[in-house]
Design a protein around this motif. Structure first.
Motif, PDB file in Angstrom:
ATOM      1  N   TRP A 188      -8.022  21.357   7.736  1.00 19.90           N
ATOM      2  CA  TRP A 188      -7.861  22.778   8.027  1.00 19.90           C
ATOM      3  C   TRP A 188      -8.065  23.031   9.514  1.00 19.90           C
ATOM      4  O   TRP A 188      -8.648  22.225  10.240  1.00 19.90           O
ATOM      5  N   LYS A 189      -7.539  24.159   9.976  1.00 19.72           N
ATOM      6  CA  LYS A 189      -7.803  24.600  11.331  1.00 19.72           C
ATOM      7  C   LYS A 189      -7.910  26.118  11.335  1.00 19.72           C
ATOM      8  O   LYS A 189      -7.369  26.804  10.461  1.00 19.72           O
ATOM      9  N   LYS A 190      -8.630  26.613  12.321  1.00 19.55           N
ATOM     10  CA  LYS A 190      -8.848  28.050  12.460  1.00 19.55           C
ATOM     11  C   LYS A 190      -7.852  28.602  13.468  1.00 19.55           C
ATOM     12  O   LYS A 190      -7.550  27.970  14.472  1.00 19.55           O
ATOM     13  N   TYR A 191      -7.329  29.793  13.195  1.00 23.42           N
ATOM     14  CA  TYR A 191      -6.478  30.504  14.152  1.00 23.42           C
ATOM     15  C   TYR A 191      -7.025  31.914  14.302  1.00 23.42           C
ATOM     16  O   TYR A 191      -7.124  32.658  13.318  1.00 23.42           O
ATOM     17  N   ASP A 192      -7.392  32.266  15.530  1.00 22.49           N
ATOM     18  CA  ASP A 192      -7.939  33.586  15.814  1.00 22.49           C
ATOM     19  C   ASP A 192      -6.964  34.380  16.671  1.00 22.49           C
ATOM     20  O   ASP A 192      -6.403  33.843  17.642  1.00 22.49           O
ATOM     21  N   ILE A 193      -6.756  35.639  16.331  1.00 21.75           N
ATOM     22  CA  ILE A 193      -5.989  36.543  17.166  1.00 21.75           C
ATOM     23  C   ILE A 193      -6.774  37.841  17.268  1.00 21.75           C
ATOM     24  O   ILE A 193      -7.042  38.503  16.255  1.00 21.75           O
ATOM     25  N   LEU A 194      -7.209  38.144  18.519  1.00 19.20           N
ATOM     26  CA  LEU A 194      -8.091  39.285  18.757  1.00 19.20           C
ATOM     27  C   LEU A 194      -9.326  39.196  17.847  1.00 19.20           C
ATOM     28  O   LEU A 194      -9.996  38.165  17.843  1.00 19.20           O
ATOM     29  N   ASP A 195      -9.599  40.216  17.034  1.00 20.75           N
ATOM     30  CA  ASP A 195     -10.799  40.194  16.203  1.00 20.75           C
ATOM     31  C   ASP A 195     -10.538  39.646  14.807  1.00 20.75           C
ATOM     32  O   ASP A 195     -11.404  39.723  13.936  1.00 20.75           O
ATOM     33  N   TYR A 236       0.360  46.588  30.813  1.00 23.22           N
ATOM     34  CA  TYR A 236      -0.393  45.412  31.240  1.00 23.22           C
ATOM     35  C   TYR A 236      -1.875  45.704  31.450  1.00 23.22           C
ATOM     36  O   TYR A 236      -2.678  44.769  31.531  1.00 23.22           O
ATOM     37  N   THR A 237      -2.230  46.965  31.579  1.00 29.97           N
ATOM     38  CA  THR A 237      -3.585  47.299  32.027  1.00 29.97           C
ATOM     39  C   THR A 237      -4.317  48.305  31.151  1.00 29.97           C
ATOM     40  O   THR A 237      -5.535  48.444  31.274  1.00 29.97           O
ATOM     41  N   CYS A 238      -3.622  49.011  30.282  1.00 32.46           N
ATOM     42  CA  CYS A 238      -4.214  50.130  29.548  1.00 32.46           C
ATOM     43  C   CYS A 238      -4.877  49.658  28.245  1.00 32.46           C
ATOM     44  O   CYS A 238      -4.200  49.072  27.380  1.00 32.46           O
ATOM     45  N   PRO A 239      -6.164  49.892  28.058  1.00 30.95           N
ATOM     46  CA  PRO A 239      -6.832  49.490  26.812  1.00 30.95           C
ATOM     47  C   PRO A 239      -6.218  50.148  25.574  1.00 30.95           C
ATOM     48  O   PRO A 239      -6.136  49.513  24.515  1.00 30.95           O
ATOM     49  N   ASP A 240      -5.786  51.407  25.682  1.00 31.72           N
ATOM     50  CA  ASP A 240      -5.188  52.074  24.529  1.00 31.72           C
ATOM     51  C   ASP A 240      -3.878  51.404  24.131  1.00 31.72           C
ATOM     52  O   ASP A 240      -3.588  51.244  22.931  1.00 31.72           O
ATOM     53  N   TYR A 241      -3.077  51.005  25.122  1.00 34.00           N
ATOM     54  CA  TYR A 241      -1.822  50.315  24.816  1.00 34.00           C
ATOM     55  C   TYR A 241      -2.122  48.974  24.135  1.00 34.00           C
ATOM     56  O   TYR A 241      -1.468  48.600  23.157  1.00 34.00           O
ATOM     57  N   ALA A 242      -3.118  48.262  24.657  1.00 33.06           N
ATOM     58  CA  ALA A 242      -3.490  46.978  24.056  1.00 33.06           C
ATOM     59  C   ALA A 242      -3.945  47.153  22.615  1.00 33.06           C
ATOM     60  O   ALA A 242      -3.634  46.318  21.746  1.00 33.06           O
ATOM     61  N   ALA A 243      -4.671  48.235  22.336  1.00 32.48           N
ATOM     62  CA  ALA A 243      -5.119  48.496  20.967  1.00 32.48           C
ATOM     63  C   ALA A 243      -3.930  48.756  20.050  1.00 32.48           C
ATOM     64  O   ALA A 243      -3.919  48.323  18.883  1.00 32.48           O
ATOM     65  N   ARG A 244      -2.920  49.459  20.553  1.00 27.47           N
ATOM     66  CA  ARG A 244      -1.711  49.696  19.760  1.00 27.47           C
ATOM     67  C   ARG A 244      -0.950  48.400  19.515  1.00 27.47           C
ATOM     68  O   ARG A 244      -0.390  48.194  18.436  1.00 27.47           O
ATOM     69  N   GLU A 245      -0.935  47.518  20.501  1.00 24.92           N
ATOM     70  CA  GLU A 245      -0.260  46.223  20.335  1.00 24.92           C
ATOM     71  C   GLU A 245      -0.853  45.431  19.174  1.00 24.92           C
ATOM     72  O   GLU A 245      -0.125  44.704  18.475  1.00 24.92           O
ATOM     73  N   ARG A 246      -2.154  45.544  19.018  1.00 28.18           N
ATOM     74  CA  ARG A 246      -2.808  44.785  17.950  1.00 28.18           C
ATOM     75  C   ARG A 246      -2.123  45.023  16.619  1.00 28.18           C
ATOM     76  O   ARG A 246      -1.791  44.071  15.894  1.00 28.18           O
ATOM     77  N   ASP A 247      -1.919  46.292  16.260  1.00 28.13           N
ATOM     78  CA  ASP A 247      -1.356  46.611  14.954  1.00 28.13           C
ATOM     79  C   ASP A 247       0.170  46.494  14.936  1.00 28.13           C
ATOM     80  O   ASP A 247       0.746  46.056  13.934  1.00 28.13           O
ATOM     81  N   ALA A 248       0.813  46.876  16.045  1.00 29.54           N
ATOM     82  CA  ALA A 248       2.277  46.925  16.060  1.00 29.54           C
ATOM     83  C   ALA A 248       2.915  45.564  16.247  1.00 29.54           C
ATOM     84  O   ALA A 248       4.013  45.318  15.743  1.00 29.54           O
ATOM     85  N   ILE A 249       2.236  44.665  16.957  1.00 28.24           N
ATOM     86  CA  ILE A 249       2.815  43.350  17.258  1.00 28.24           C
ATOM     87  C   ILE A 249       2.035  42.228  16.589  1.00 28.24           C
ATOM     88  O   ILE A 249       2.582  41.466  15.781  1.00 28.24           O
ATOM     89  N   TRP A 250       0.752  42.127  16.907  1.00 22.50           N
ATOM     90  CA  TRP A 250       0.025  40.915  16.516  1.00 22.50           C
ATOM     91  C   TRP A 250      -0.261  40.815  15.025  1.00 22.50           C
ATOM     92  O   TRP A 250      -0.375  39.702  14.494  1.00 22.50           O
TER      93      TRP A 250
END
Length: 455
Positions: A70-77, A37-51
């Motif tokens: 059309w509509k835009k959908y953004d997830i992270l970057d 819930y709090t670790c930036p490194d874990y969040a970075a891993r979530e980007r590729d593994a989940i999102w």
């Protein structure tokens, strides 16, 4: 006994659903590390593994009714476009020109009848993503138009929702949801519902704090005491089904041990929290009248209950309005089933209405922040849909938007939890048995993240 309708899984005799006691200890995570819930490194891993690997809801089909919409959908970057083609097909593309990567669309939505035009160097694309023209094409050199189409993202629809998966090679949406999930949700006819609330806001907590908050009823006594008049989460009567990635849970919409008068008063107050019941209450009152004295006190024979009358009123009203509820059981007329579609979609659904909570990481990548999206959908006869359809609201000033009572209570609670999770010495959360849906959700997180299952 074999189930005759998808909703019959709630019957303990069907053999399809599970009670809490049927879940063997250790089946799912019960000890959840707090660094997720709090670790930036874990969040970075979530980007590729989940999102970048999962199907996510990006809107409603009704958002894009005409060719070119059309509509835009953004997830992270990452930024994507979803557009309806002239052939009526919805397609998804990376929101970047193939020339030098300029974002094609900055606004949230619009119409591009003639296709997309990059404002930087005037490269143009049709609604199927094909490169159609470029500035001074005769001097551009060997540019292969076929090799410079917009990059595709997977798009599909189910239950009136538009789903997007950043992975162009993703498994089909139906395969990702699974046949059982599709079969259980189709009878609600959610694709015929109209958006009546749509609010997006940044909130000071991790996206999984939002998911956890809505995956259990254990907190009702502490956060939503007003709901105890009409809803008591009794672990002994709750039913569950767990799928590879998703789950559904149901607790009967009743107050265990309450008298008939209390139950009736609670049901008459339902519109304060569940707006879809506004149309049903008048018929409920008609069915109730023969059992009331002149002071409004109720007396029921043994074969009549307030719950059964509300079920009957709901079925009659919705059928009269034109919604096919024949595939739904009596329980589904009034009982909210809580669905978790991984990774970030929670929905409570009953006949004629559903309420959705979605959360996704904040674009800045801070694991202590996220974007939450709350929406409600109701069945409304076609002639009245335009009158009740809600426009999207994006809240820029925290706390400026007031949600209905129960949702406001959750909104205020979740940042408090995130503050506690940031304490260094708190290295895990310990789930109780009633929080089995959270435990299943985090088991799916573990699998996507490639982490060993902790117990």
């Amino acid at each position: 006994m074999p189930a005759t309708r998808p909703g019959d899984w709630l019957d303990p005799d069907s053999g399809l659903g599970m009670g809490l006691d049927d879940v063997e200890p250790g089946t799912f995570n019960s000890t959840i590390p707090t660094d997720r819930y709090t670790c930036p490194d874990y969040a970075a891993r979530e980007r590729d593994a989940i999102w970048m690997r999962t199907w996510q809801i990006a809107g409603r089909v009704e958002d894009l009714p005409k060719p070119g919409d059309w509509k835009k959908y953004d997830i992270l970057d990452q930024s994507f476009l979803i557009v309806r083609g002239k052939d009526d097909v919805l397609r998804g593309f990376v929101n970047a020109c193939r020339h030098r990567g300029n974002a094609l669309c900055i606004a949230e939505t619009g119409n591009a009848k003639r296709g997309f035009l990059c404002q930087y160097h005037l490269w143009s694309y049709d609604l199927e993503g094909r490169l159609k023209g470029l500035l001074r094409e005769n001097l551009a050199g060997p540019i292969d138009k076929a090799e410079n189409s917009l990059l595709a993202a997977s798009v599909d629809t189910f239950a009136g929702f538009i789903f997007l998966n950043p992975d162009p090679e993703a498994v089909s949406l139906r395969d990702y949801l699974g046949a059982d999930v599709v079969e259980l949700l189709e009878p609600y006819n959610i694709e015929k519902f109209t958006t009546v609330m749509d609010v997006t806001e940044a909130i000071e907590c991790n996206w999984k704090v939002v998911m956890d908050a809505f995956e259990e009823g254990y907190h009702i006594n502490g956060i939503h005491p007003q709901l105890l008049q009409v809803l008591h989460i009794n672990p002994k009567t709750a039913r569950y089904r767990f799928f590879e990635n998703h789950s559904v849970a149901m607790a009967p919409f009743e107050v265990t041990g309450a008298g008939a008068q209390e139950q009736v008063e609670g049901m008459l107050a339902l519109p304060e929290t569940f707006p879809g019941t506004v149309a049903v209450i008048p018929r409920f009152q008609e069915l109730l009248a023969p059992y009331q004295d002149e002071d409004g006190k109720v007396t029921f024979p043994d074969d009549v209950t307030p719950r059964a009358l509300l079920q009957q009123a709901t079925r009659e009203v919705l059928t009269g309005m034109g919604l096919d509820v024949s595939g739904l059981t009596d329980s589904q007329m009034v009982d909210n089933q809580g669905w978790v579609l991984f990774p970030n979609y929670f929905m409570t659904v009953r006949a004629g209405e559903c309420h959705v909570i979605m959360s996704r990481p904040h674009p800045d990548g801070d694991p202590n922040r996220c974007i939450w999206h709350v929406a409600s959908y109701m069945y409304v006869p076609e002639d009245f849909r335009d009158a009740v359809r809600a426009e999207p609201i994006v809240v820029d000033t925290p706390g400026s938007h007031k949600y209905f009572e129960a949702l406001q209570q959750d909104y205020e609670q979740m940042p408090r939890q995130q503050k506690g999770l940031r304490n260094d010495r708190l290295d895990h959360m310990s789930l109780v048995k009633e929080e089995v849906v959270i435990a299943h959700f985090h088991s799916v997180v573990d699998r996507f993240m490639g982490d060993p299952v902790s117990r």
